[in-house]
Design an enzyme around this catalytic site. Structure first.
Site, PDB file in Angstrom:
ATOM      1  N   LYS A 187      39.324  35.199-101.974  1.00 31.36           N
ATOM      2  CA  LYS A 187      39.118  33.887-101.603  1.00 31.36           C
ATOM      3  C   LYS A 187      40.241  33.091-102.034  1.00 31.36           C
ATOM      4  CE  LYS A 187      35.367  33.854-103.953  1.00 31.36           C
ATOM      5  NZ  LYS A 187      35.371  35.143-104.629  1.00 31.36           N
TER       6      LYS A 187
ATOM      7  N   ARG B 220      27.340  29.319-104.472  1.00 31.96           N
ATOM      8  CA  ARG B 220      27.208  30.683-105.169  1.00 31.96           C
ATOM      9  C   ARG B 220      25.793  31.004-105.231  1.00 31.96           C
ATOM     10  NH1 ARG B 220      32.227  31.750-107.510  1.00 31.96           N
ATOM     11  NH2 ARG B 220      32.138  33.813-108.635  1.00 31.96           N
TER      12      ARG B 220
ATOM     13  N   ARG C 179      44.547  42.756-111.990  1.00 33.45           N
ATOM     14  CA  ARG C 179      45.308  41.392-111.534  1.00 33.45           C
ATOM     15  C   ARG C 179      45.774  40.588-112.681  1.00 33.45           C
ATOM     16  NH1 ARG C 179      41.064  36.983-108.933  1.00 33.45           N
ATOM     17  NH2 ARG C 179      39.704  37.730-110.507  1.00 33.45           N
TER      18      ARG C 179
ATOM     19  N   ARG D 291      42.639  37.314-116.679  1.00 32.73           N
ATOM     20  CA  ARG D 291      41.365  36.719-116.956  1.00 32.73           C
ATOM     21  C   ARG D 291      40.614  37.599-117.958  1.00 32.73           C
ATOM     22  NH1 ARG D 291      39.446  34.482-111.182  1.00 32.73           N
ATOM     23  NH2 ARG D 291      37.467  35.284-112.135  1.00 32.73           N
TER      24      ARG D 291
ATOM     25  N   ARG E 257      29.609  40.810-112.685  1.00 32.03           N
ATOM     26  CA  ARG E 257      29.834  39.944-111.407  1.00 32.03           C
ATOM     27  C   ARG E 257      29.471  40.528-110.063  1.00 32.03           C
ATOM     28  NH1 ARG E 257      35.981  39.178-112.848  1.00 32.03           N
ATOM     29  NH2 ARG E 257      36.225  37.867-110.904  1.00 32.03           N
TER      30      ARG E 257
HETATM   31  P1  AP5 Z   1      41.815  36.726-105.220  1.00 31.10           P
HETATM   32  O1  AP5 Z   1      42.341  36.071-103.922  1.00 31.10           O
HETATM   33  O2  AP5 Z   1      41.990  36.439-106.552  1.00 31.10           O
HETATM   34  O3  AP5 Z   1      40.132  37.128-105.203  1.00 31.10           O
HETATM   35  P2  AP5 Z   1      39.102  36.088-105.300  1.00 31.10           P
HETATM   36  O4  AP5 Z   1      37.976  36.200-104.236  1.00 31.10           O
HETATM   37  O5  AP5 Z   1      39.484  34.634-105.505  1.00 31.10           O
HETATM   38  O6  AP5 Z   1      38.540  36.681-106.691  1.00 31.10           O
HETATM   39  P3  AP5 Z   1      38.013  36.025-107.859  1.00 31.10           P
HETATM   40  O7  AP5 Z   1      37.982  36.891-108.897  1.00 31.10           O
HETATM   41  O8  AP5 Z   1      38.564  34.802-108.460  1.00 31.10           O
HETATM   42  O9  AP5 Z   1      36.509  35.516-107.718  1.00 31.10           O
HETATM   43  P4  AP5 Z   1      35.354  35.199-108.374  1.00 31.10           P
HETATM   44  O10 AP5 Z   1      34.367  34.786-107.564  1.00 31.10           O
HETATM   45  O11 AP5 Z   1      34.805  36.297-109.467  1.00 31.10           O
HETATM   46  O12 AP5 Z   1      35.910  34.154-109.582  1.00 31.10           O
HETATM   47  P5  AP5 Z   1      35.912  32.456-109.780  1.00 31.10           P
HETATM   48  O13 AP5 Z   1      36.946  32.062-110.302  1.00 31.10           O
HETATM   49  O14 AP5 Z   1      35.247  32.026-108.710  1.00 31.10           O
HETATM   50  O15 AP5 Z   1      42.256  38.168-105.269  1.00 31.10           O
HETATM   51  C1  AP5 Z   1      41.972  39.373-106.154  1.00 31.10           C
HETATM   52  C2  AP5 Z   1      43.097  40.208-106.186  1.00 31.10           C
HETATM   53  O16 AP5 Z   1      43.309  40.985-104.820  1.00 31.10           O
HETATM   54  C3  AP5 Z   1      44.415  39.620-106.278  1.00 31.10           C
HETATM   55  O17 AP5 Z   1      45.161  40.511-107.427  1.00 31.10           O
HETATM   56  C4  AP5 Z   1      44.911  39.549-105.036  1.00 31.10           C
HETATM   57  O18 AP5 Z   1      46.557  39.800-105.114  1.00 31.10           O
HETATM   58  C5  AP5 Z   1      44.500  40.985-104.342  1.00 31.10           C
HETATM   59  N1  AP5 Z   1      44.257  40.745-103.042  1.00 31.10           N
HETATM   60  C6  AP5 Z   1      43.804  39.650-102.287  1.00 31.10           C
HETATM   61  N2  AP5 Z   1      43.639  39.920-100.964  1.00 31.10           N
HETATM   62  C7  AP5 Z   1      44.098  41.070-100.653  1.00 31.10           C
HETATM   63  C8  AP5 Z   1      44.222  41.921 -99.737  1.00 31.10           C
HETATM   64  N3  AP5 Z   1      43.969  41.574 -98.420  1.00 31.10           N
HETATM   65  N4  AP5 Z   1      44.719  43.302 -99.765  1.00 31.10           N
HETATM   66  C9  AP5 Z   1      45.182  43.676-101.012  1.00 31.10           C
HETATM   67  N5  AP5 Z   1      45.049  42.795-102.331  1.00 31.10           N
HETATM   68  C10 AP5 Z   1      44.344  41.449-101.903  1.00 31.10           C
HETATM   69  O19 AP5 Z   1      34.638  32.608-110.832  1.00 31.10           O
HETATM   70  C11 AP5 Z   1      34.771  33.192-112.236  1.00 31.10           C
HETATM   71  C12 AP5 Z   1      33.444  32.755-112.848  1.00 31.10           C
HETATM   72  O20 AP5 Z   1      33.239  31.540-113.178  1.00 31.10           O
HETATM   73  C13 AP5 Z   1      32.267  33.315-112.306  1.00 31.10           C
HETATM   74  O21 AP5 Z   1      31.828  34.728-112.659  1.00 31.10           O
HETATM   75  C14 AP5 Z   1      31.170  32.323-112.931  1.00 31.10           C
HETATM   76  O22 AP5 Z   1      30.939  32.523-114.349  1.00 31.10           O
HETATM   77  C15 AP5 Z   1      31.769  31.134-112.992  1.00 31.10           C
HETATM   78  N6  AP5 Z   1      31.670  30.111-111.807  1.00 31.10           N
HETATM   79  C16 AP5 Z   1      32.604  30.055-110.799  1.00 31.10           C
HETATM   80  N7  AP5 Z   1      31.898  29.406-109.645  1.00 31.10           N
HETATM   81  C17 AP5 Z   1      30.690  29.046-109.848  1.00 31.10           C
HETATM   82  C18 AP5 Z   1      29.594  28.780-109.358  1.00 31.10           C
HETATM   83  N8  AP5 Z   1      29.864  28.257-107.962  1.00 31.10           N
HETATM   84  N9  AP5 Z   1      28.264  28.863-109.797  1.00 31.10           N
HETATM   85  C19 AP5 Z   1      28.160  29.337-111.219  1.00 31.10           C
HETATM   86  N10 AP5 Z   1      29.374  29.848-111.710  1.00 31.10           N
HETATM   87  C20 AP5 Z   1      30.514  29.808-111.148  1.00 31.10           C
END
Ligand code: AP5
Ligand code: ZN
Length: 217
Positions: A13, A88, A127, A161, A172
């Site tokens: 994402k 979410r 990552r 992270r 997660r």
């Molecule tokens: P990346 O693009 O970083 O993936 P992502 O989907 O953004 O993953 P996140 O881990 O950031 O998502 P998340 O939802 O767990 O974290 P968030 O910060 O929102 O890609 C991942 C890796 O894959 C990278 O190394 C990239 O290079 C590689 N990659 C990407 N595409 C690829 C491809 N096509 N081929 C090969 N490699 C690829 O949330 C963190 C925490 O915050 C949550 O656990 C929760 O505690 C809190 N939180 C955040 N939002 C909310 C909410 N709305 N409600 C409640 N709690 C929340």
């Protein structure tokens, strides 16, 4: 254009949102990034969120809805925005709809990025990112060209992270399937959901997303 990128942790994402910012000139609203900034600033929200995030659980809807509501009122969101990691939960989905309705706006696209669980765990466990500019790397398949030096800004400091480990990733993923995956049905029923295969190379995923955006705008 107002767009939601929906998908499990590690689906890509954030990676895709970064590319869409450049192409469409609209900001990425990542609730994960906003919460991590609050943790780093040691604000009241950050203190409440830290332990929850480190354990891989979801921060309360009230906190997250309030952060997003404030953010989308800012001037740079007037032309649109990319929601990354929000909504979410069904409660958050209702909240964003109400926020937009209040302003006479609506969502244009909800794009689900599909990736198998074993690939997600591998992506997230390897990552790391540049501590200065945020460029994302991976231990196995995306190391900086010169070891230890960021390709983009030349910084030699990198960070990981606290929630990017196999154990927290299991929590997660559980939370994704329990709390977030019902949104797939929610947006499908509204007719706004589109899917892309997130296991394709990054450029191919971007092209699939762009095809959806250009077909429908
Ligand atoms: P990346 O693009 O970083 O993936 P992502 O989907 O953004 O993953 P996140 O881990 O950031 O998502 P998340 O939802 O767990 O974290 P968030 O910060 O929102 O890609 C991942 C890796 O894959 C990278 O190394 C990239 O290079 C590689 N990659 C990407 N595409 C690829 C491809 N096509 N081929 C090969 N490699 C690829 O949330 C963190 C925490 O915050 C949550 O656990 C929760 O505690 C809190 N939180 C955040 N939002 C909310 C909410 N709305 N409600 C409640 N709690 C929340
Ligand atoms: Zn950098």
């Amino acid at each position: 254009m107002r767009l939601i990128l929906l998908g499990p942790p590690g689906a890509g994402k954030g990676t895709q949102a970064q590319r869409l910012i450049e192409r469409h000139g609209i900001p990425q609203l990542s609730t994960g990034d906003m919460l991590r900034a609050a943790v780093a600033a040691q604000s009241e929200i950050g203190r409440k969120a830290k332990a929850v995030m480190d354990a891989g659980n979801l921060v309360s809807d009230d906190i997250v809805n309030a952060i997003v509501s404030e953010r989308i009122d800012q001037d740079d969101c007037a032309k649109g925005f990319i929601l990354d990691g929000y909504p979410r939960t069904l409660n958050q989905a209702d909240a964003v709809e109400a926020m937009l309705e209040d302003k006479g706006l609506r969502l244009d696209h909800v794009i689900e990025i599909k990736v198998d669980d074993d690939i997600l765990v591998r992506r997230v466990s390897g990552r790391f990112s540049c501590a200065s500019c945020g460029t994302v790397y991976h231990d196995e398949d995306r190391q900086p060209k010169v070891a230890g030096v960021c390709d983009v800004c030349g910084s030699t400091e990198f960070k990981r992270r606290p929630d990017d480990n196999a154990e927290t990733m299991r929590t997660r993923l559980r939370s994704y399937y329990r709390d977030t995956s019902p949104l797939v049905g929610y947006y499908h029923c509204k007719g706004t959901l589109r899917r892309v295969d997130g296991m394709q190379p990054i450029d191919v995923v971007t092209d699939s997303i762009e095809a959806i955006l250009s077909a429908e705008t």
